[in-house]
Design a protein around this motif. Structure first.
Motif, PDB file in Angstrom:
ATOM      1  N   VAL A 105       4.929   9.656   6.125  1.00 21.34           N
ATOM      2  CA  VAL A 105       4.183   8.412   6.345  1.00 21.34           C
ATOM      3  C   VAL A 105       4.885   7.216   5.700  1.00 21.34           C
ATOM      4  O   VAL A 105       5.258   6.261   6.376  1.00 21.34           O
ATOM      5  CB  VAL A 105       2.743   8.548   5.792  1.00 21.34           C
ATOM      6  CG1 VAL A 105       1.974   7.261   6.034  1.00 21.34           C
ATOM      7  CG2 VAL A 105       2.031   9.711   6.465  1.00 21.34           C
ATOM      8  N   LEU A 138       2.073   1.777  -3.537  1.00 28.15           N
ATOM      9  CA  LEU A 138       0.981   2.247  -4.410  1.00 28.15           C
ATOM     10  C   LEU A 138       0.594   3.692  -4.091  1.00 28.15           C
ATOM     11  O   LEU A 138       0.075   4.408  -4.945  1.00 28.15           O
ATOM     12  CB  LEU A 138      -0.242   1.338  -4.247  1.00 28.15           C
ATOM     13  CG  LEU A 138      -0.123  -0.045  -4.895  1.00 28.15           C
ATOM     14  CD1 LEU A 138      -1.386  -0.856  -4.660  1.00 28.15           C
ATOM     15  CD2 LEU A 138       0.116   0.094  -6.399  1.00 28.15           C
ATOM     16  N   SER A 139       0.848   4.099  -2.854  1.00 33.83           N
ATOM     17  CA  SER A 139       0.500   5.470  -2.452  1.00 33.83           C
ATOM     18  C   SER A 139       1.223   6.513  -3.305  1.00 33.83           C
ATOM     19  O   SER A 139       0.771   7.655  -3.432  1.00 33.83           O
ATOM     20  CB  SER A 139       0.850   5.657  -0.984  1.00 33.83           C
ATOM     21  OG  SER A 139       0.461   6.919  -0.545  1.00 33.83           O
ATOM     22  N   GLY A 198       0.835  -1.215   0.000  1.00 36.12           N
ATOM     23  CA  GLY A 198       0.000   0.000   0.000  1.00 36.12           C
ATOM     24  C   GLY A 198       0.859   1.250   0.000  1.00 36.12           C
ATOM     25  O   GLY A 198       0.545   2.244  -0.666  1.00 36.12           O
ATOM     26  N   ARG A 232       3.844  14.347   2.889  1.00 34.90           N
ATOM     27  CA  ARG A 232       3.125  13.169   3.383  1.00 34.90           C
ATOM     28  C   ARG A 232       3.844  11.877   2.999  1.00 34.90           C
ATOM     29  O   ARG A 232       3.986  10.960   3.803  1.00 34.90           O
ATOM     30  CB  ARG A 232       1.715  13.187   2.805  1.00 34.90           C
ATOM     31  CG  ARG A 232       0.881  11.981   3.189  1.00 34.90           C
ATOM     32  CD  ARG A 232       0.411  11.298   1.944  1.00 34.90           C
ATOM     33  NE  ARG A 232       0.437   9.860   2.096  1.00 34.90           N
ATOM     34  CZ  ARG A 232      -0.574   9.119   2.549  1.00 34.90           C
ATOM     35  NH1 ARG A 232      -1.689   9.710   2.886  1.00 34.90           N
ATOM     36  NH2 ARG A 232      -0.461   7.831   2.662  1.00 34.90           N
ATOM     37  N   ALA A 284       1.307   6.600  -6.270  1.00 32.46           N
ATOM     38  CA  ALA A 284       0.489   6.894  -7.454  1.00 32.46           C
ATOM     39  C   ALA A 284      -0.068   8.312  -7.385  1.00 32.46           C
ATOM     40  O   ALA A 284      -0.448   8.884  -8.409  1.00 32.46           O
ATOM     41  CB  ALA A 284      -0.639   5.884  -7.563  1.00 32.46           C
ATOM     42  N   ARG A 285      -0.101   8.879  -6.157  1.00 31.68           N
ATOM     43  CA  ARG A 285      -0.606  10.257  -6.028  1.00 31.68           C
ATOM     44  C   ARG A 285       0.268  11.231  -6.824  1.00 31.68           C
ATOM     45  O   ARG A 285      -0.218  12.274  -7.250  1.00 31.68           O
ATOM     46  CB  ARG A 285      -0.694  10.676  -4.569  1.00 31.68           C
ATOM     47  CG  ARG A 285       0.643  10.976  -3.899  1.00 31.68           C
ATOM     48  CD  ARG A 285       0.521  11.199  -2.419  1.00 31.68           C
ATOM     49  NE  ARG A 285      -0.070  10.056  -1.736  1.00 31.68           N
ATOM     50  CZ  ARG A 285      -1.189  10.091  -1.018  1.00 31.68           C
ATOM     51  NH1 ARG A 285      -1.834  11.207  -0.860  1.00 31.68           N
ATOM     52  NH2 ARG A 285      -1.653   9.014  -0.426  1.00 31.68           N
TER      53      ARG A 285
END
Lengths: 71, 625
Positions: B604, B543-544, B540, B600, B546-547
């Motif tokens: 994160v 894939l984040s 995840g 972010r 991708a933002r």
């Protein structure tokens, strides 16, 4: 007809995830504003928390792109 | 990097403790720690340093002196002089006595100033009355010793008639009342009554709430002519006296402001030393001051201690033990071009001592992510101009300088990616002859998405490698094995994805999947079943990223819409105006969205893999400057 279904599917994928993100961010934003008023030093944590649910809409967007491009 | 620190102990005979603390305070490099903690066997040998017999009194006197100095400084005008020399030692009765003398001098000056101001006001009001009522005379018998009362009343004939009636009742008709309009709302009144009724008339005026213009005490029992002469004379002399009082006040400020400021610094320093004594350890004959400081400054402190305190004092230094690391203060030290990015760490707690400082990675990846999202030559160039202007003007001091440096790096990155994407205000660049060098993100959605996720995978892998390195440094072998397995698993996942995307031969898929299964088993064996869940979370995390593609695509599409509006809307002027407005909106969003997204992703996704927060900032024992 297929094109319509594809477009509606992509819209649903990104729309529902956007609504979910908006709802979560509204709750975190309200709580974060309250916390910031009392403890300004937690601003970093609030920014991070506020940005966390964005992943939902990003993943929804990725799914929508995959649907639209047939990937 | 996190600067290596040293645990330092300064030892010496008890009679040198105060000098040693003053020396350390002057040097301002050692962050004090209680001597009894963290030193093996120390509690048995070294106890807390007992306070000096007069410590409580000195503390009380120093605190009182600080309070009184602050009050005195608040009363003084701005003083520029150097003063007449230092005041007595802080914490002494002599200093309090000196402060008392200064307060008395200022009290006298202020009392004189207030009296003159009051007299000037009374004379001004009385003069206004006299001018309004001139020519003025009265027919009262001088034998009755006439007394003059000046009044200012609201212009109300009934009220004046009522006042006249009351005064007639009190004086039996022996009075004279002259009234004349001063302005649209006020009437000036001169009331002359025999001295025998003066007190009763004053009481009446007070009861009725009449605003009496009181004459200075010097005019009491004087004839009207003498009063007028006195008023005229004082009108000339009061400004001179006021100037003299102000000059005396400035002189006092010039004389005492400097010494007061020095004394306040000395009193604060004394309170710091008295408080620091409580953290020191002591035996019957010796003291020990313990603390942490940057290792690189130990030789200088040692040399200074030898010069200042002599051979009776010893300075011991050693690297902090691993068990002490949580207590060791943290100092970040990076190259000048990387240092401004430490500002981005201010939003999260400092890293612990012994862990990894992520600032250099922030300096690389933050501008990279920003440019990857904004990716426009014109927006990047505008950002460069804004950053250079802010830097040249020195806007915002040190913080502004650092932020403008970060902005400059981000804007240059956006320009570079603009060239790679072939974009200048969206597809306008294509009309001007720009061609995509890397990819056309307006059409190659999947390639852009794959690129963003690949960058994310590399970023997360670096984070995991840093986490592995931290675990090895900390001596946590099991954790290190788990982290290494997860990192290897991420690499095999990358190989599998590359194979699926036909970037690698299909033959690589099977070995990659088999190796991945093996690494998963190792990770679960090292860290338990939760390792499998963490792997899903790790996916995840990747894939984040991708933002980056999503925000970039939104940015370029908004630019396209702006261009479309500018070229198709009629009248053309309105279309161009709306197009320019949309580009400005896009530029503003292009500053905010990539910043928040890049932060972010670091806080994160990246920091989660290795960042060990909770470090204490370095606060050395020093003079307050």
């Amino acid at each position: 007809m297929d094109k319509v279904l594809i477009a509606v599917s992509a819209a649903i994928a990104v729309g529902i995830s956007a609504i979910a993100t908006a709802w979560v961010q509204s709750r975190i934003g309200a709580a974060g504003a309250g916390a910031l008023a009392e403890k300004p030093e937690v601003r970093g944590a609030i920014i991070v928390m506020l940005a966390i649910p964005e992943t939902l809409v990003i993943l929804g967007f990725v799914v929508a792109v995959l649907i639209l491009t047939g990937g | 990097m996190i600067l290596p620190m040293a645990r330092v102990q300064l030892l010496g005979p008890r009679d040198l403790l105060e000098r040693a603390l003053a020396f350390l305070q002057e040097q301002g490099v050692l962050e004090l720690r209680p001597a009894a903690t963290g030193v093996t066997g120390a509690p048995a040998l070294v106890g807390p340093c007992p306070p000096a017999p007069d410590a409580a009194d000195r503390t009380r006197r120093a605190e009182e002196a600080l309070r009184r100095i602050a009050a005195l400084c608040a009363r003084l005008p701005q003083g520029h002089g150097e003063g007449e020399g230092p005041l007595s030692e802080p914490g002494s009765e002599a200093l309090l006595a000196q402060l008392g003398a200064m307060e008395a001098e200022l009290d006298a000056n202020e009392a004189r100033r207030a009296a003159l101001a009051e007299e000037a006001d009374a004379i001004a009001r009385f003069s206004r009355l006299v001018v309004a009522l001139a020519p003025f005379g009265h027919g009262l018998d001088p034998a009755l010793e006439p007394e003059i009362h000046g009044l200012e009343l609201r212009s109300d004939p009934e009220a004046i008639a009522l006042l006249g009636g009351e005064v007639r009742r009190l004086t039996g008709g022996a009075y004279e009342l002259t009234a004349r309009q001063i302005d649209a709302e006020r009437t000036g009144v001169i009331l002359v009554v025999p001295r025998a009724h003066g007190r009763a008339v004053t009481a009446l005026l007070f009861e009725r709430g009449v605003d009496e213009v009181k004459l200075p005490a010097a005019c009491a029992s004087k004839a009207l002519v003498d009063v007028l002469l006195h008023v005229a004379a004082r009108s000339r002399t009061i400004p001179v006296e006021q100037a003299e009082v102000e000059a005396a006040r400035s002189k006092v400020a010039d004389r005492i402001a400097g010494p007061l400021a020095s004394s306040a610094v000395a009193a604060t320093a004394l309170l710091g030393r008295l408080s620091a004594e409580g953290t020191c350890g002591a035996t019957r004959f010796a003291f020990v001051v313990t603390g942490y400081m940057p290792e690189e400054r130990v030789p200088a402190l040692r040399a200074a201690a030898a010069a200042e305190l002599g051979e009776r004092v010893a300075l011991l230094a050693r690297p902090p033990e691993r068990s002490e690391w949580p207590q060791v203060p943290v100092v970040l030290r990076n190259r000048p071009r990387v240092r401004p990015f430490e500002r981005l760490l201010a939003l999260v707690p400092l890293p612990r001592y012994g862990s990894t400082d992520p600032t250099p990675w922030l300096a690389i990846f933050f501008p990279l992510f920003f440019g990857l999202v904004l990716g426009d030559v014109v927006c990047g160039a505008a950002g460069v101009v804004v950053a250079l202007v802010l830097r040249a003007r020195g806007t915002g001091g040190a913080l502004g300088r650092d932020l403008s440096w970060i902005a400059l790096a981000c804007a240059l990155s956006a320009s570079a990616f603009g060239v790679l994407y072939g974009e200048a205000l969206g597809e306008l660049g294509a009309h001007l002859g720009m061609r995509p060098v890397l990819l056309d993100r307006r059409h190659a959605f999947m390639a852009f998405l794959g690129g963003a996720i690949a960058v994310g995978a590399v970023h997360v892998a670096i984070g995991m490698a840093l986490g592995l390195s931290g675990a090895l440094r900390g001596g946590h072998r099991r954790e290190a094995i788990g982290r290494a397995a997860k990192l290897a698993l991420l690499c095999t996942a990358g190989v599998s994805a590359a194979t699926a995307a036909d970037l690698l031969p299909g033959a690589a898929l099977r070995p990659a999947l088999l190796a991945g299964a093996g690494f998963l088993a190792v990770a679960v064996a090292a860290e338990g079943p939760m390792a499998a869940l963490e792997l899903v979370l790790g996916l995840g995390n990747v894939l984040s990223y991708a933002r980056l593609m999503a925000l970039g695509l939104a940015s370029v599409m908004l630019a396209e819409v702006a261009n479309l509006v500018a070229t198709t809307l009629r009248p053309a002027a309105a279309g161009i105006a709306i197009g320019v407005l949309l580009h400005l909106v896009n530029f503003t969003l292009g500053l905010i969205s990539p910043t928040v997204a890049a932060l972010r992703l670091h806080y994160v996704e990246f920091f989660e893999k290795f960042y060990d927060e909770g470090g204490a900032p370095y606060r050395p024992f020093a003079l307050a400057r």
